[in-house]
Scaffold this active site. Structure first.
Site, PDB file in Angstrom:
ATOM      1  N   LYS A  93       0.913  -1.171   0.060  1.00 47.34           N
ATOM      2  CA  LYS A  93       0.183   0.160  -0.021  1.00 47.34           C
ATOM      3  C   LYS A  93       0.875   1.237   0.014  1.00 47.34           C
ATOM      4  O   LYS A  93       1.920   1.268   0.823  1.00 47.34           O
ATOM      5  CB  LYS A  93      -1.000   0.065   1.414  1.00 47.34           C
ATOM      6  CG  LYS A  93      -1.853   1.367   1.455  1.00 47.34           C
ATOM      7  CD  LYS A  93      -3.297   0.898   0.586  1.00 47.34           C
ATOM      8  CE  LYS A  93      -3.972   2.093   0.278  1.00 47.34           C
ATOM      9  NZ  LYS A  93      -3.531   2.980  -0.965  1.00 47.34           N
ATOM     10  N   GLN A 114       7.169   4.028   4.028  1.00 46.82           N
ATOM     11  CA  GLN A 114       5.806   3.596   3.865  1.00 46.82           C
ATOM     12  C   GLN A 114       5.544   2.616   4.815  1.00 46.82           C
ATOM     13  O   GLN A 114       4.374   2.432   5.364  1.00 46.82           O
ATOM     14  CB  GLN A 114       5.288   3.666   2.385  1.00 46.82           C
ATOM     15  CG  GLN A 114       3.794   3.559   2.154  1.00 46.82           C
ATOM     16  CD  GLN A 114       3.381   4.836   2.208  1.00 46.82           C
ATOM     17  OE1 GLN A 114       3.961   5.758   1.676  1.00 46.82           O
ATOM     18  NE2 GLN A 114       2.041   5.375   2.965  1.00 46.82           N
ATOM     19  N   LYS A 117       5.522   3.469   8.558  1.00 44.34           N
ATOM     20  CA  LYS A 117       4.394   4.421   8.592  1.00 44.34           C
ATOM     21  C   LYS A 117       2.952   3.732   8.469  1.00 44.34           C
ATOM     22  O   LYS A 117       2.171   3.676   9.571  1.00 44.34           O
ATOM     23  CB  LYS A 117       4.334   5.427   7.394  1.00 44.34           C
ATOM     24  CG  LYS A 117       3.191   6.171   7.254  1.00 44.34           C
ATOM     25  CD  LYS A 117       2.716   7.076   5.940  1.00 44.34           C
ATOM     26  CE  LYS A 117       3.937   7.586   5.589  1.00 44.34           C
ATOM     27  NZ  LYS A 117       3.726   8.759   4.552  1.00 44.34           N
ATOM     28  N   LYS A 129       5.590   2.096  -2.999  1.00 51.27           N
ATOM     29  CA  LYS A 129       5.550   3.378  -3.636  1.00 51.27           C
ATOM     30  C   LYS A 129       5.626   3.148  -5.127  1.00 51.27           C
ATOM     31  O   LYS A 129       6.552   2.291  -5.496  1.00 51.27           O
ATOM     32  CB  LYS A 129       6.518   4.267  -3.090  1.00 51.27           C
ATOM     33  CG  LYS A 129       6.251   5.895  -3.062  1.00 51.27           C
ATOM     34  CD  LYS A 129       5.021   6.277  -1.813  1.00 51.27           C
ATOM     35  CE  LYS A 129       4.826   7.759  -2.295  1.00 51.27           C
ATOM     36  NZ  LYS A 129       4.206   8.125  -0.828  1.00 51.27           N
ATOM     37  N   GLY A 168      -2.712   8.439  -4.457  1.00 54.33           N
ATOM     38  CA  GLY A 168      -2.303   9.376  -4.660  1.00 54.33           C
ATOM     39  C   GLY A 168      -1.056   9.793  -3.945  1.00 54.33           C
ATOM     40  O   GLY A 168      -0.662   9.197  -2.864  1.00 54.33           O
ATOM     41  N   ASP A 169      -0.128  10.695  -4.338  1.00 54.00           N
ATOM     42  CA  ASP A 169       1.025  11.480  -3.740  1.00 54.00           C
ATOM     43  C   ASP A 169       1.234  12.732  -4.707  1.00 54.00           C
ATOM     44  O   ASP A 169       0.440  13.230  -5.402  1.00 54.00           O
ATOM     45  CB  ASP A 169       2.417  10.501  -3.794  1.00 54.00           C
ATOM     46  CG  ASP A 169       3.266  11.303  -2.815  1.00 54.00           C
ATOM     47  OD1 ASP A 169       3.107  10.890  -1.741  1.00 54.00           O
ATOM     48  OD2 ASP A 169       4.223  11.560  -3.482  1.00 54.00           O
ATOM     49  N   THR A 213      -4.815  13.455   5.303  1.00 54.54           N
ATOM     50  CA  THR A 213      -3.264  13.568   5.800  1.00 54.54           C
ATOM     51  C   THR A 213      -3.174  15.147   6.535  1.00 54.54           C
ATOM     52  O   THR A 213      -2.502  14.968   7.417  1.00 54.54           O
ATOM     53  CB  THR A 213      -2.393  13.534   4.450  1.00 54.54           C
ATOM     54  OG1 THR A 213      -2.736  12.504   3.790  1.00 54.54           O
ATOM     55  CG2 THR A 213      -0.907  13.450   4.827  1.00 54.54           C
ATOM     56  N   ASN A 244      -2.527  18.944  -1.679  1.00 53.64           N
ATOM     57  CA  ASN A 244      -3.673  18.182  -0.808  1.00 53.64           C
ATOM     58  C   ASN A 244      -2.909  18.056   0.772  1.00 53.64           C
ATOM     59  O   ASN A 244      -4.016  18.611   1.711  1.00 53.64           O
ATOM     60  CB  ASN A 244      -3.377  16.662  -1.313  1.00 53.64           C
ATOM     61  CG  ASN A 244      -4.330  15.856  -0.264  1.00 53.64           C
ATOM     62  OD1 ASN A 244      -3.828  15.210   0.731  1.00 53.64           O
ATOM     63  ND2 ASN A 244      -5.659  15.915  -0.440  1.00 53.64           N
TER      64      ASN A 244
HETATM   65  P1  NDP Z   1       0.539  17.771  -4.209  1.00 52.41           P
HETATM   66  O1  NDP Z   1       1.004  17.422  -5.245  1.00 52.41           O
HETATM   67  O2  NDP Z   1      -1.162  17.809  -3.899  1.00 52.41           O
HETATM   68  O3  NDP Z   1       1.269  18.987  -3.564  1.00 52.41           O
HETATM   69  C1  NDP Z   1       2.473  19.107  -3.489  1.00 52.41           C
HETATM   70  C2  NDP Z   1       2.852  20.694  -3.201  1.00 52.41           C
HETATM   71  O4  NDP Z   1       4.261  20.712  -2.928  1.00 52.41           O
HETATM   72  C3  NDP Z   1       2.659  21.766  -4.375  1.00 52.41           C
HETATM   73  O5  NDP Z   1       2.202  22.834  -3.872  1.00 52.41           O
HETATM   74  C4  NDP Z   1       3.907  21.731  -5.261  1.00 52.41           C
HETATM   75  O6  NDP Z   1       3.969  22.869  -6.014  1.00 52.41           O
HETATM   76  C5  NDP Z   1       4.724  21.627  -3.938  1.00 52.41           C
HETATM   77  N1  NDP Z   1       6.142  21.027  -4.647  1.00 52.41           N
HETATM   78  C6  NDP Z   1       6.098  19.697  -5.182  1.00 52.41           C
HETATM   79  N2  NDP Z   1       7.466  19.517  -5.455  1.00 52.41           N
HETATM   80  C7  NDP Z   1       8.055  20.454  -4.744  1.00 52.41           C
HETATM   81  C8  NDP Z   1       9.543  20.858  -4.889  1.00 52.41           C
HETATM   82  N3  NDP Z   1      10.373  19.956  -5.678  1.00 52.41           N
HETATM   83  N4  NDP Z   1       9.869  21.998  -4.237  1.00 52.41           N
HETATM   84  C9  NDP Z   1       8.836  22.799  -3.762  1.00 52.41           C
HETATM   85  N5  NDP Z   1       7.754  22.481  -3.747  1.00 52.41           N
HETATM   86  C10 NDP Z   1       7.281  21.518  -4.377  1.00 52.41           C
HETATM   87  O7  NDP Z   1       1.214  16.497  -3.139  1.00 52.41           O
HETATM   88  P2  NDP Z   1       0.524  16.342  -1.732  1.00 52.41           P
HETATM   89  O8  NDP Z   1       0.027  17.535  -1.027  1.00 52.41           O
HETATM   90  O9  NDP Z   1      -0.064  14.933  -1.795  1.00 52.41           O
HETATM   91  O10 NDP Z   1       2.015  15.803  -0.924  1.00 52.41           O
HETATM   92  C11 NDP Z   1       2.950  16.652  -0.283  1.00 52.41           C
HETATM   93  C12 NDP Z   1       3.998  15.853   0.629  1.00 52.41           C
HETATM   94  O11 NDP Z   1       3.147  14.992   1.547  1.00 52.41           O
HETATM   95  C13 NDP Z   1       4.731  14.804  -0.176  1.00 52.41           C
HETATM   96  O12 NDP Z   1       6.013  14.795   0.562  1.00 52.41           O
HETATM   97  C14 NDP Z   1       4.014  13.507   0.086  1.00 52.41           C
HETATM   98  O13 NDP Z   1       4.905  12.321  -0.252  1.00 52.41           O
HETATM   99  C15 NDP Z   1       3.555  13.662   1.414  1.00 52.41           C
HETATM  100  N6  NDP Z   1       2.247  12.833   1.623  1.00 52.41           N
HETATM  101  C16 NDP Z   1       1.342  12.625   0.909  1.00 52.41           C
HETATM  102  C17 NDP Z   1       0.166  12.128   1.553  1.00 52.41           C
HETATM  103  C18 NDP Z   1      -1.250  12.355   0.561  1.00 52.41           C
HETATM  104  O14 NDP Z   1      -2.086  11.721   1.320  1.00 52.41           O
HETATM  105  N7  NDP Z   1      -1.227  13.117  -0.496  1.00 52.41           N
HETATM  106  C19 NDP Z   1       0.169  11.467   2.579  1.00 52.41           C
HETATM  107  C20 NDP Z   1       1.370  11.528   3.282  1.00 52.41           C
HETATM  108  C21 NDP Z   1       2.303  12.044   3.023  1.00 52.41           C
HETATM  109  P3  NDP Z   1       3.534  23.240  -7.395  1.00 52.41           P
HETATM  110  O15 NDP Z   1       2.232  23.331  -7.479  1.00 52.41           O
HETATM  111  O16 NDP Z   1       4.530  23.963  -8.125  1.00 52.41           O
HETATM  112  O17 NDP Z   1       3.683  21.648  -8.003  1.00 52.41           O
HETATM  113  O1  2IT Z   2       2.822   8.977   1.563  1.00 51.27           O
HETATM  114  C1  2IT Z   2       1.676   8.567   1.787  1.00 51.27           C
HETATM  115  O2  2IT Z   2       1.511   7.978   2.893  1.00 51.27           O
HETATM  116  C2  2IT Z   2       0.772   8.651   0.569  1.00 51.27           C
HETATM  117  N1  2IT Z   2       0.930   9.223  -0.294  1.00 51.27           N
HETATM  118  C3  2IT Z   2      -0.643   7.948   0.982  1.00 51.27           C
HETATM  119  C4  2IT Z   2      -0.592   6.648   0.475  1.00 51.27           C
HETATM  120  C5  2IT Z   2      -1.780   5.894   0.562  1.00 51.27           C
HETATM  121  O3  2IT Z   2      -1.821   4.910   0.061  1.00 51.27           O
HETATM  122  O4  2IT Z   2      -2.869   6.454   0.989  1.00 51.27           O
END
Ligand code: NDP
Ligand code: 2IT
Length: 449
Positions: A93, A114, A117, A129, A168-169, A213, A244
């Site tokens: 997952k 992961q 976590k 992943k 997603g991520d 998240t 997100n």
């Molecule tokens: P999104 O794609 O929704 O948002 C990512 C954000 O971070 C955007 O604002 C993006 O800017 C910015 N960003 C991406 N890459 C870079 C970079 N190299 N430098 C600076 N800013 C950057 O992703 P999420 O919100 O889902 O994920 C954000 C983080 O949280 C990641 O590390 C992800 O692995 C982690 N995460 C996500 C989970 C989830 O459920 N979605 C769960 C747990 C962890 P721009 O708009 O310019 O692309």
């Molecule tokens: O980093 C993370 O925990 C995620 N991107 C969510 C993974 C998931 O299966 O919901």
């Protein structure tokens, strides 16, 4: 102790020898293994059964070609990956990331994190992943759809509701999950809803998954602060990212009465002394898929600054890195501490460097590590799988209450193990030890596989 420290060092040397280019993976592994030395001491069977050597070797890695055509008819070839790291606790997952920086090193570090976590959530999910070096920025819906269909045309044979369940991520949200699910359903001729999570609510998604998240991060941070009798009310928060995780962390922080003064994207950050207008951020990022700098046009009191790291020089009580890995280096950590930061909560995966974490801990900053603090997203993904299995949909409140309980439980377990094995406030060690023991014990029970 020396013996087990050597065992950890030998395991790290093995990674360095086999995959010298995989620096981020090795760094992540080192951070986890160095904190679990006390439990290795207590359980010599882990070393006898080569648990560390097994944990650092993915059960399976799939790499594939993803051909697609853009709207002008130009052909592109991207790389697709899925790293299936560990299935001791349940089916693989973990999310899919679409970003130009994606490579095997990054996906292996994310898959490794992961595993632990997911174990912390207490739910039956293993760790994986995946993703692609595809860049969704500036692509039309049609191009994103064609890319997702091509990606799934290969990935489908490696996943399934009882095998591996992606979500997603970065760069993969509701739109992408929809296209991926549609293609999976078409190829397999089966409505296997639980093959992907993060689906829209009208086709078997879970209420509160988009929020999970960010909300979960705030639940964890609140648990950590409550323990020290610190309230979030009227505190100043600095958040990075505008995706997100950041969006829903800001939403919950504002509900708690905190003032969030920043957010950012990969071009730069905005500072709003009146507090971020979240509806405006959602309109820019979720509806228009625009750039965060557009915010200042309708908010003349706000400032826009090019570049991402400057955000950590803004004075705050709590910092929440919610964008990506490596956002907070030692210089940023020093700036935060100099400005009096009380707590740091990691919404992103591995946003702080090892030196930055050490610096926070030395300076008594309360530190909520990613694998514990951002586990709410994958936890609600697992609840989405449960709802799909029983073909029912729970209410928002039902899912949200379970999420709150899960985050409180992760905090309690991490804190208890920090007190037992390390510094009582060292939640990095506490979370790693809690998760490691769970995964290791199940691996032993399954025999040499
Ligand atoms: P999104 O794609 O929704 O948002 C990512 C954000 O971070 C955007 O604002 C993006 O800017 C910015 N960003 C991406 N890459 C870079 C970079 N190299 N430098 C600076 N800013 C950057 O992703 P999420 O919100 O889902 O994920 C954000 C983080 O949280 C990641 O590390 C992800 O692995 C982690 N995460 C996500 C989970 C989830 O459920 N979605 C769960 C747990 C962890 P721009 O708009 O310019 O692309
Ligand atoms: O980093 C993370 O925990 C995620 N991107 C969510 C993974 C998931 O299966 O919901």
């Amino acid at each position: 102790m020396a013996d087990m420290k050597q065992y950890v060092q030998d395991t790290l040397d093995l990674i360095g020898k086999r995959d010298p280019e995989q620096k981020q993976f090795k760094t992540t592994v080192s951070k986890v293994l160095e904190t679990v030395v006390p439990v290795l001491e207590k359980h010599p069977e882990y070393k006898e059964q080569k648990i560390l050597e097994r944990m650092v070797e993915p059960e399976r890695v799939v790499s594939f070609r993803v051909p697609w055509q853009d709207d002008k008819g130009v052909t592109h070839i991207n790389r697709g990956f899925r790293v299936q790291m560990n299935s001791a606790v349940g089916p693989y997952k973990g999310g899919l990331r679409f970003h130009p920086s994606v490579n095997l090193d990054i996906l292996k570090f994310l898959a490794f994190e992961q595993v632990y976590k997911n174990a912390l959530t207490g739910l039956p999910i293993g760790g994986a992943k995946g993703g692609s070096d595809f860049d969704p920025h500036g692509k039309s819906d049609n191009e994103v759809m064609h890319f997702c269909q091509s990606f799934m045309t290969e990935l489908y044979r490696h996943i399934g509701p009882h095998v591996d369940v992606p979500a997603g991520d970065i760069g993969v949200g509701g739109r992408e999950i929809g296209y991926l699910f549609g293609q999976y359903k078409r190829i397999c001729n089966a409505y296997d809803a639980a093959v992907l999570t993060g689906k829209r609510v009208d086709y078997w998604g879970s209420l509160a998954r988009p929020e999970a998240t960010g909300y979960g991060l705030m639940y964890f941070v609140k648990n950590m602060l409550d323990d020290k009798n610190i309230s979030l009310k009227d505190k100043t928060l600095v958040v990075s990212g505008a995706g997100n995780v950041a969006t829903y962390a800001i939403e919950k922080a504002q509900e708690y009465g905190a003032k969030v003064v920043t957010c950012s994207d990969s071009d730069g950050y905005i500072y709003d002394p009146n507090g971020i207008d979240l509806d405006a951020v959602k309109e820019i990022k979720q509806v228009r898929r625009g750039r965060i700098k557009e915010y200042v046009a309708a908010h003349p009191q706000a400032e826009y600054h090019e570049g991402c790291t400057g955000v950590w020089t803004v004075k705050c009580d709590v910092a929440l890195p919610c964008a990506t890995q490596g956002e907070i280096d030692i210089e940023s950590a020093k700036a935060l501490v100099a400005n009096g930061v009380i707590a740091v909560g990691e919404g992103a995966n591995m946003p702080s460097s090892l030196e930055a974490i050490e610096y926070f801990q030395q300076n008594k900053v309360l530190f909520a590590p990613a694998k514990a603090a951002n586990a709410g997203g994958v936890a609600v993904s697992a609840l989405e799988m449960s709802q799909n299995s029983e073909r029912l949909q729970w209410t928002f409140a039902e899912v949200d209450n379970k999420l709150k309980d899960i985050m409180a439980n992760i905090y309690r377990c991490a804190k208890a193990n920090a007190e037992k094995y390390a510094d009582p406030d060292d939640l990095v060690a506490g979370a790693n030890i809690t998760a490691f023991v769970k995964v290791a014990d199940i691996m032993l029970a399954h025999g040499l596989v």
